[in-house]
Design a protein around this motif. Structure first.
Motif, mmCIF file in Angstrom:
data_model
loop_
_atom_site.group_PDB
_atom_site.id
_atom_site.type_symbol
_atom_site.label_atom_id
_atom_site.label_comp_id
_atom_site.label_asym_id
_atom_site.label_seq_id
_atom_site.Cartn_x
_atom_site.Cartn_y
_atom_site.Cartn_z
ATOM 1 N N ASP A 91 -4.006 5.266 16.536
ATOM 2 C CA ASP A 91 -3.816 6.264 17.593
ATOM 3 C C ASP A 91 -2.421 6.884 17.528
ATOM 4 O O ASP A 91 -2.259 8.095 17.720
ATOM 5 C CB ASP A 91 -4.032 5.631 18.967
ATOM 6 C CG ASP A 91 -5.488 5.261 19.216
ATOM 7 O OD1 ASP A 91 -6.356 5.741 18.460
ATOM 8 O OD2 ASP A 91 -5.753 4.486 20.157
ATOM 9 N N THR A 92 -1.432 6.057 17.246
ATOM 10 C CA THR A 92 -0.052 6.559 17.145
ATOM 11 C C THR A 92 0.087 7.490 15.950
ATOM 12 O O THR A 92 0.715 8.557 16.047
ATOM 13 C CB THR A 92 0.937 5.384 17.014
ATOM 14 O OG1 THR A 92 0.771 4.496 18.114
ATOM 15 C CG2 THR A 92 2.374 5.892 16.996
ATOM 16 N N ALA A 94 -2.295 9.223 14.589
ATOM 17 C CA ALA A 94 -3.034 10.455 14.893
ATOM 18 C C ALA A 94 -2.190 11.383 15.743
ATOM 19 O O ALA A 94 -2.163 12.612 15.526
ATOM 20 C CB ALA A 94 -4.339 10.115 15.614
ATOM 21 N N ARG A 95 -1.450 10.799 16.689
ATOM 22 C CA ARG A 95 -0.544 11.605 17.521
ATOM 23 C C ARG A 95 0.583 12.199 16.674
ATOM 24 O O ARG A 95 0.950 13.364 16.854
ATOM 25 C CB ARG A 95 0.021 10.733 18.647
ATOM 26 C CG ARG A 95 0.986 11.480 19.563
ATOM 27 C CD ARG A 95 1.556 10.566 20.639
ATOM 28 N NE ARG A 95 2.705 11.190 21.285
ATOM 29 C CZ ARG A 95 3.517 10.562 22.122
ATOM 30 N NH1 ARG A 95 3.295 9.292 22.454
ATOM 31 N NH2 ARG A 95 4.556 11.201 22.661
ATOM 32 N N ALA A 96 1.111 11.409 15.749
ATOM 33 C CA ALA A 96 2.196 11.890 14.885
ATOM 34 C C ALA A 96 1.755 13.101 14.071
ATOM 35 O O ALA A 96 2.502 14.081 13.931
ATOM 36 C CB ALA A 96 2.663 10.773 13.947
ATOM 37 N N GLU A 97 0.531 13.041 13.547
ATOM 38 C CA GLU A 97 0.059 14.166 12.744
ATOM 39 C C GLU A 97 -0.288 15.370 13.627
ATOM 40 O O GLU A 97 -0.005 16.517 13.265
ATOM 41 C CB GLU A 97 -1.152 13.754 11.906
ATOM 42 C CG GLU A 97 -1.606 14.847 10.950
ATOM 43 C CD GLU A 97 -2.235 14.324 9.678
ATOM 44 O OE1 GLU A 97 -2.336 15.115 8.708
ATOM 45 O OE2 GLU A 97 -2.635 13.144 9.637
ATOM 46 N N GLN A 98 -0.855 15.110 14.782
ATOM 47 C CA GLN A 98 -1.219 16.208 15.672
ATOM 48 C C GLN A 98 0.012 16.946 16.190
ATOM 49 O O GLN A 98 0.059 18.174 16.210
ATOM 50 C CB GLN A 98 -2.031 15.678 16.855
ATOM 51 C CG GLN A 98 -2.461 16.771 17.841
ATOM 52 C CD GLN A 98 -3.231 16.206 19.029
ATOM 53 O OE1 GLN A 98 -3.501 15.017 19.111
ATOM 54 N NE2 GLN A 98 -3.581 17.067 19.959
ATOM 55 N N GLU A 99 1.029 16.189 16.606
ATOM 56 C CA GLU A 99 2.196 16.805 17.244
ATOM 57 C C GLU A 99 3.243 17.280 16.250
ATOM 58 O O GLU A 99 3.934 18.275 16.507
ATOM 59 C CB GLU A 99 2.830 15.823 18.236
ATOM 60 C CG GLU A 99 1.917 15.492 19.408
ATOM 61 C CD GLU A 99 2.601 14.620 20.454
ATOM 62 O OE1 GLU A 99 3.838 14.444 20.382
ATOM 63 O OE2 GLU A 99 1.885 14.104 21.345
ATOM 64 N N TYR A 100 3.362 16.594 15.110
ATOM 65 C CA TYR A 100 4.456 16.904 14.195
ATOM 66 C C TYR A 100 3.983 17.298 12.795
ATOM 67 O O TYR A 100 4.799 17.701 11.960
ATOM 68 C CB TYR A 100 5.421 15.716 14.110
ATOM 69 C CG TYR A 100 5.915 15.291 15.469
ATOM 70 C CD1 TYR A 100 6.739 16.126 16.217
ATOM 71 C CD2 TYR A 100 5.518 14.078 16.026
ATOM 72 C CE1 TYR A 100 7.177 15.757 17.479
ATOM 73 C CE2 TYR A 100 5.948 13.697 17.286
ATOM 74 C CZ TYR A 100 6.772 14.546 18.012
ATOM 75 O OH TYR A 100 7.186 14.187 19.265
ATOM 76 N N SER A 104 0.067 10.121 8.080
ATOM 77 C CA SER A 104 0.389 8.710 8.287
ATOM 78 C C SER A 104 0.970 8.063 7.031
ATOM 79 O O SER A 104 1.872 7.229 7.116
ATOM 80 C CB SER A 104 -0.864 7.957 8.734
ATOM 81 O OG SER A 104 -1.914 8.111 7.785
ATOM 82 N N GLY A 189 7.200 6.185 22.151
ATOM 83 C CA GLY A 189 5.808 6.107 21.720
ATOM 84 C C GLY A 189 4.950 5.150 22.510
ATOM 85 O O GLY A 189 3.727 5.286 22.548
ATOM 86 N N LEU A 206 6.713 7.557 15.736
ATOM 87 C CA LEU A 206 6.781 8.927 16.258
ATOM 88 C C LEU A 206 8.175 9.526 16.095
ATOM 89 O O LEU A 206 8.313 10.725 15.843
ATOM 90 C CB LEU A 206 6.356 8.944 17.723
ATOM 91 C CG LEU A 206 4.854 8.682 17.924
ATOM 92 C CD1 LEU A 206 4.538 8.467 19.396
ATOM 93 C CD2 LEU A 206 4.029 9.841 17.381
#
Length: 382
Positions: A91-92, A94-100, A104, A189, A206
């Protein structure tokens, strides 16, 4: 020696009495709005660490080949742990790729290579390391801002100056970042209200992603791609910093092992870490973030390759590189190249960027394949 940042009204000279130096740091922090009690807490008991100075004066030189270094660092054990981490923190990531926009595998490869996923973060007191390096007159302009940023971390209750440990040069946490970068790019994060890149993997992941985005990583683009090459390439055009696109290389017979030519229009360099008979890669603009992270060509190429493995690529083809030179032979070669007017930097027995460029030019002049790899044939020809 004055600090480079002369705009700071409290900028102090390096060296001299430590107490006077720390008074200057106190004044500068207070002028920046940091509460007095925080400044006192941050600097109380600060001292020079002679081991830090010793490390700074005698940084190890990088003499391993790409095959040696990458085989050691991109081990099966690390790949297995890396893949476990990808699942554990899915999940973390996925957030890293979505936001930045950072995949991974890129983050996880740095995480592995810097600290073995947080297992080896360094045992130097961070505050004392930064006091030592900013008081020292070798690179104060680099480290004084990091010391001031560390005081800000104390203000945010994200760091205990008495107990926080890290690398000898002041890097902190699971991906080894300096305080100024943590202040600027830190991400909470795990939602606990603090940024702790030492103990919180979500914070480290993150924060690394945001920092890598800042270095210029472009969403959706590759960074490195293994290729096979023909024998009749214009090898003098290989190496970082060329003007060709991937399509130009493909037209010359360079073939991606994964068959993906979707990014043919991007600028691309052909890199041959151990010459034309060893592993071969195309690097794309995103490879530049690796060079920003660490200037060692062998480290950056290994880290980029590691990231592709975590993203599903197979092991590279080792090839059969020609034997390289010993350290003493390399020093002789560098001395000869220097005598011919080339800037190879320090005569250190290391195949660095300046030496590679000089080798290519001499290989071309002598009618040898200009792949930048130092061999006995070249040394004998000179």
């Amino acid at each position: 020696m004055l600090l480079a940042s002369t705009s700071l009204s409290f900028a102090q000279q390096c060296g001299g009495d430590l107490g006077a130096f720390l008074d200057g740091v106190r004044q500068e922090s207070l002028a920046a709005g940091t509460p007095a009690d925080v400044v006192e807490k941050a600097l109380a008991g600060a001292q020079i660490n002679e081991k830090v100075l010793s490390r700074d004066r005698s940084q190890g030189v990088f003499r391993q080949t790409f095959l040696e270094f990458s085989q050691r660092t991109v081990s099966q054990a690390r790949l297995d742990i890396g893949r476990q981490k990808l699942k554990q923190f899915a999940d973390t990531f996925a957030r890293a790729e979505q936001e930045y926009g950072v995949p991974s595998g890129v983050i996880t490869a740095f995480w592995a290579m810097e600290t073995d996923f947080g297992a080896v973060q360094g045992d130097f007191n961070t505050r004392d390391a930064l006091v030592t390096l900013s008081h020292d007159c070798r690179r104060p302009e680099l480290f004084r801002p990091q010391l001031l940023a560390l005081i800000k971390m104390v203000q945010h209750a994200d760091l205990d100056p008495a107990t926080n440990t890290g690398a000898w040069a002041g890097e902190i946490g699971q991906v080894q970042m300096l305080p100024k970068d943590i202040i600027e790019f830190g991400v909470d994060g795990d939602g606990d209200g603090h940024i702790n890149v030492k103990t919180s993997s979500p914070d480290a992941i993150l924060t690394a992603a945001k920092f890598i985005q800042h270095l210029g990583f472009k969403r959706g683009e590759p960074w490195i791609q293994e290729v096979t090459i023909p024998d009749n390439l214009p090898f003098d055009k290989s190496g970082l910093g060329g003007t060709m696109t991937a399509a130009d290389w493909f037209k010359l017979g360079v073939v991606p092992r994964d068959g993906d030519t979707a990014f043919a229009a991007l600028p691309a360099s052909l890199v041959l870490p151990q010459g034309r008979k060893g592993p071969a890669f195309i690097t794309y603009p995103n490879f530049n973030i690796y060079l920003e992270w660490n200037q060692s060509f062998i480290y950056t190429t290994s880290a980029a390759y590691f990231a592709t493995r975590l993203s599903g690529a197979p092991p590279y083809q080792k090839g059969n590189p020609e034997p390289g030179l010993s350290v003493d032979e390399m020093k002789v070669l560098q001395t000869k190249l220097q005598g011919l007017g080339y800037d190879v930097g320090k005569i250190d027995g290391i195949l660095g960027s300046g030496t590679r460029v000089a080798i290519q030019k001499e290989q071309q002049r002598l009618g040898l394949p200009a792949d930048g790899w130092a061999t006995s044939a070249l040394l004998n020809a000179l």
